[in-house]
Enzyme design. Structure first.
Site, short mmCIF file in Angstrom:
data_model
loop_
_atom_site.label_atom_id
_atom_site.label_comp_id
_atom_site.label_asym_id
_atom_site.label_seq_id
_atom_site.Cartn_x
_atom_site.Cartn_y
_atom_site.Cartn_z
N GLU A 81 26.42 21.22 24.30
CA GLU A 81 26.96 20.94 25.63
C GLU A 81 26.38 21.87 26.69
O GLU A 81 26.09 23.03 26.41
CB GLU A 81 28.47 21.19 25.63
CG GLU A 81 29.22 20.25 24.75
CD GLU A 81 30.69 20.63 24.67
OE1 GLU A 81 31.36 20.05 23.81
OE2 GLU A 81 31.15 21.48 25.45
N CYS A 112 26.06 26.37 32.90
CA CYS A 112 26.58 27.04 31.71
C CYS A 112 25.84 26.47 30.50
O CYS A 112 25.94 25.28 30.22
CB CYS A 112 28.08 26.76 31.63
SG CYS A 112 28.85 27.38 30.14
N CYS A 115 28.75 27.89 15.92
CA CYS A 115 28.84 29.34 16.09
C CYS A 115 29.36 29.97 14.80
O CYS A 115 30.20 29.40 14.12
CB CYS A 115 29.78 29.66 17.24
SG CYS A 115 29.83 31.41 17.65
N CYS A 146 35.93 32.24 16.21
CA CYS A 146 37.16 32.57 16.96
C CYS A 146 38.21 31.48 16.71
O CYS A 146 37.89 30.28 16.75
CB CYS A 146 36.85 32.68 18.45
SG CYS A 146 35.62 33.95 18.80
N CYS A 179 38.77 28.72 19.46
CA CYS A 179 37.60 28.04 20.03
C CYS A 179 37.22 26.79 19.23
O CYS A 179 37.06 26.84 18.01
CB CYS A 179 36.42 29.01 20.07
SG CYS A 179 34.88 28.25 20.62
N CYS A 191 34.81 24.84 26.19
CA CYS A 191 33.67 24.83 25.31
C CYS A 191 33.93 24.07 24.00
O CYS A 191 34.92 24.26 23.34
CB CYS A 191 33.31 26.30 25.11
SG CYS A 191 32.86 26.94 23.58
N1 SAH Z 1 30.15 33.10 22.38
C1 SAH Z 1 30.19 33.68 23.65
C2 SAH Z 1 29.86 32.70 24.76
C3 SAH Z 1 30.33 31.32 24.57
S1 SAH Z 1 32.08 31.06 24.46
C4 SAH Z 1 31.54 34.32 23.93
O1 SAH Z 1 32.47 34.12 23.16
O2 SAH Z 1 31.60 35.05 24.91
C5 SAH Z 1 32.37 30.81 26.14
C6 SAH Z 1 33.77 31.07 26.62
O3 SAH Z 1 34.59 29.96 26.30
C7 SAH Z 1 34.41 32.34 26.04
O4 SAH Z 1 34.77 33.24 27.04
C8 SAH Z 1 35.63 31.76 25.38
O5 SAH Z 1 36.68 32.62 25.52
C9 SAH Z 1 35.88 30.45 26.12
N2 SAH Z 1 36.71 29.52 25.37
C10 SAH Z 1 36.57 29.13 24.10
N3 SAH Z 1 37.58 28.31 23.74
C11 SAH Z 1 38.38 28.18 24.84
C12 SAH Z 1 39.57 27.46 25.12
N4 SAH Z 1 40.15 26.68 24.21
N5 SAH Z 1 40.11 27.57 26.36
C13 SAH Z 1 39.51 28.32 27.30
N6 SAH Z 1 38.38 29.03 27.11
C14 SAH Z 1 37.82 28.94 25.89
FE1 SF4 Z 2 31.57 31.52 19.16
FE2 SF4 Z 2 33.50 30.21 20.44
FE3 SF4 Z 2 33.91 32.70 19.64
FE4 SF4 Z 2 32.20 32.26 21.67
S1 SF4 Z 2 34.39 31.85 21.68
S2 SF4 Z 2 31.89 33.60 19.90
S3 SF4 Z 2 31.36 30.26 20.99
S4 SF4 Z 2 33.54 30.94 18.29
#
Ligand code: SAH
Ligand code: SF4
Length: 358
Positions: free
Chosen positions: A88, A114, A121, A125, A128, A345
């Site tokens: 994306e 973005c 990944c 997390c 995520c 994301c």
């Molecule tokens: N991996 C890197 C960059 C990509 S993630 C990182 O974690 O910083 C990009 C952003 O999307 C991160 O700040 C993460 O906190 C956010 N994100 C992921 N899942 C989300 C969700 N369900 N709601 C809001 N933000 C989210």
């Molecule tokens: Fe990976 Fe999503 Fe965690 Fe960013 S927020 S490091 S994309 S698992």
């Protein structure tokens, strides 16, 4: 087997590949200023050269598989790569154009792209959606570069119009550091897209050793730290990798990172209802950031089907923000752009998969 993409090459590499050097300069211009997607359109190159290039290379290693436009100007792209995998990219309109009384453009619209750096990944997390699909592969430098070229071209933005890049799409940028660094350098090229380091922000979940490595490369980019929690117990629950790279190690790495003296390090704090939205956390955050020129960006957790967490109330967000601001920490609440489309994301990709399955 697909051909290598010409976008994978830095200007110096292209010059070594295509002789004489003015030819490689012409190709560079066609790609980064004219958004050419076929060698055939490069009319000032000899036909034989165009044919040879087309035999050996492709230009665009991705195509638009899906596009969602939000009423606020945000556009979310799902790109299909040469091997059929998808990532994306989001096009964000940060500021509208303003017109003065005489109808002249006073301020131009500002855009941010973005971009994704990996398919999936490894960090895993728990909040995520990208993490749910696991890790598939790193993106090449060309696949990172292509996302910006493709959205600029799709939106008809002239090559000379600057934009900002945030590495906040799918994947952990620092887990793909070499390709990331190469893409950053290609973006910076003044005869190309000319997007300076200070217009590029690498967001990381906090691989401290790689933060140091990125700093040593001295690319002039900003970093954003996805902090999300102020104690290691909760952070390890949200970001399992925190067990290896704890909060203290991240803060230390940030303190070593070369930062433009006029700028601040961004700390992203994903606010999750009843998890980290209390004033006790805000208080700890102030302490943690003491001595760092920081800016905190509060992000509403964006729930998706099956997610374990809830979205905080705006009231709690504002209280959290006020606490930080009154204690001397610059803090903004990130406006959730594109809320009427699959905003956070990994969500567009998920939708696509569901539709394929059903
Ligand atoms: N991996 C890197 C960059 C990509 S993630 C990182 O974690 O910083 C990009 C952003 O999307 C991160 O700040 C993460 O906190 C956010 N994100 C992921 N899942 C989300 C969700 N369900 N709601 C809001 N933000 C989210
Ligand atoms: Fe990976 Fe999503 Fe965690 Fe960013 S927020 S490091 S994309 S698992």
């Amino acid at each position: 087997m697909s051909k290598p993409s010409i976008l994978d090459y830095s200007k110096a590499e292209l010059a070594a590949l295509v002789k004489p050097s003015f030819r490689s300069k012409q190709i560079w211009g066609w790609i980064y200023h004219q958004y050419a997607t076929s060698f055939d359109t490069m009319q000032n190159l000899p036909k034989a050269m165009r044919e040879e290039l087309a035999q050996k290379y492709e230009i665009m290693p991705l195509k638009i598989a899906r596009k969602e436009c939000s009423t606020d100007g945000t556009i979310k792209y799902l790109f299909e790569l040469s091997d059929g995998k998808t990532v994306e990219t989001v096009w964000l309109k940060m500021k509208d154009e303003s017109i003065d009384d005489e109808g002249n453009v006073e301020n131009e619209a500002r855009y941010t792209v973005c971009v994704s750096t990996q398919v999936g990944c490894k960090v895993g997390c728990t909040f995520c959606l990208t993490a749910k699909g696991g890790f598939s592969r790193d993106l090449s430098a060309g696949e990172i570069v292509a996302q910006v070229l493709a959205v600029k071209a799709d939106n008809g933005l002239a090559a000379s119009k600057r934009l900002n890049i945030v590495y906040m799409g799918m994947g952990e940028p620092l887990d793909n550091l070499d390709n990331l660094a190469k893409a950053i350098t290609i973006f910076k090229d003044e005869e190309g897209l000319s997007i300076s380091g200070k217009r590029q922000t690498v967001s990381t979940s906090g691989l401290s050793t790689k933060i140091d490595k990125l700093g040593e490369m001295d690319l002039g980019v900003h970093i954003a730290i996805s902090l999300h929690a102020v104690d290691d117990e909760l952070r390890s629950e949200l970001i399992p990798m925190n067990k290896a790279y704890n909060i203290a190690s991240i803060i230390d790495a940030v303190k070593r990172f070369p930062i433009d003296t006029r700028k601040r390090v961004m700390f992203e704090y994903l606010v999750i209802k009843d998890k980290n939205d209390d004033l006790g956390s805000a208080k700890k955050l102030v302490k943690l950031l003491h001595g760092i020129k920081a800016k905190v960006n509060l992000i509403f957790f964006n729930p998706y089907e099956g997610s374990d967490y809830g979205r905080p109330t705006r009231g709690d967000m504002v209280k959290f923000q006020e606490y930080l601001t009154t204690h001397g920490v610059l803090c903004t609440i990130r406006d959730s752009k594109g809320l009427d489309i699959s905003a956070a994301c990994g969500q567009l990709k998920e939708k696509d998969l569901n539709e394929v399955i059903s």
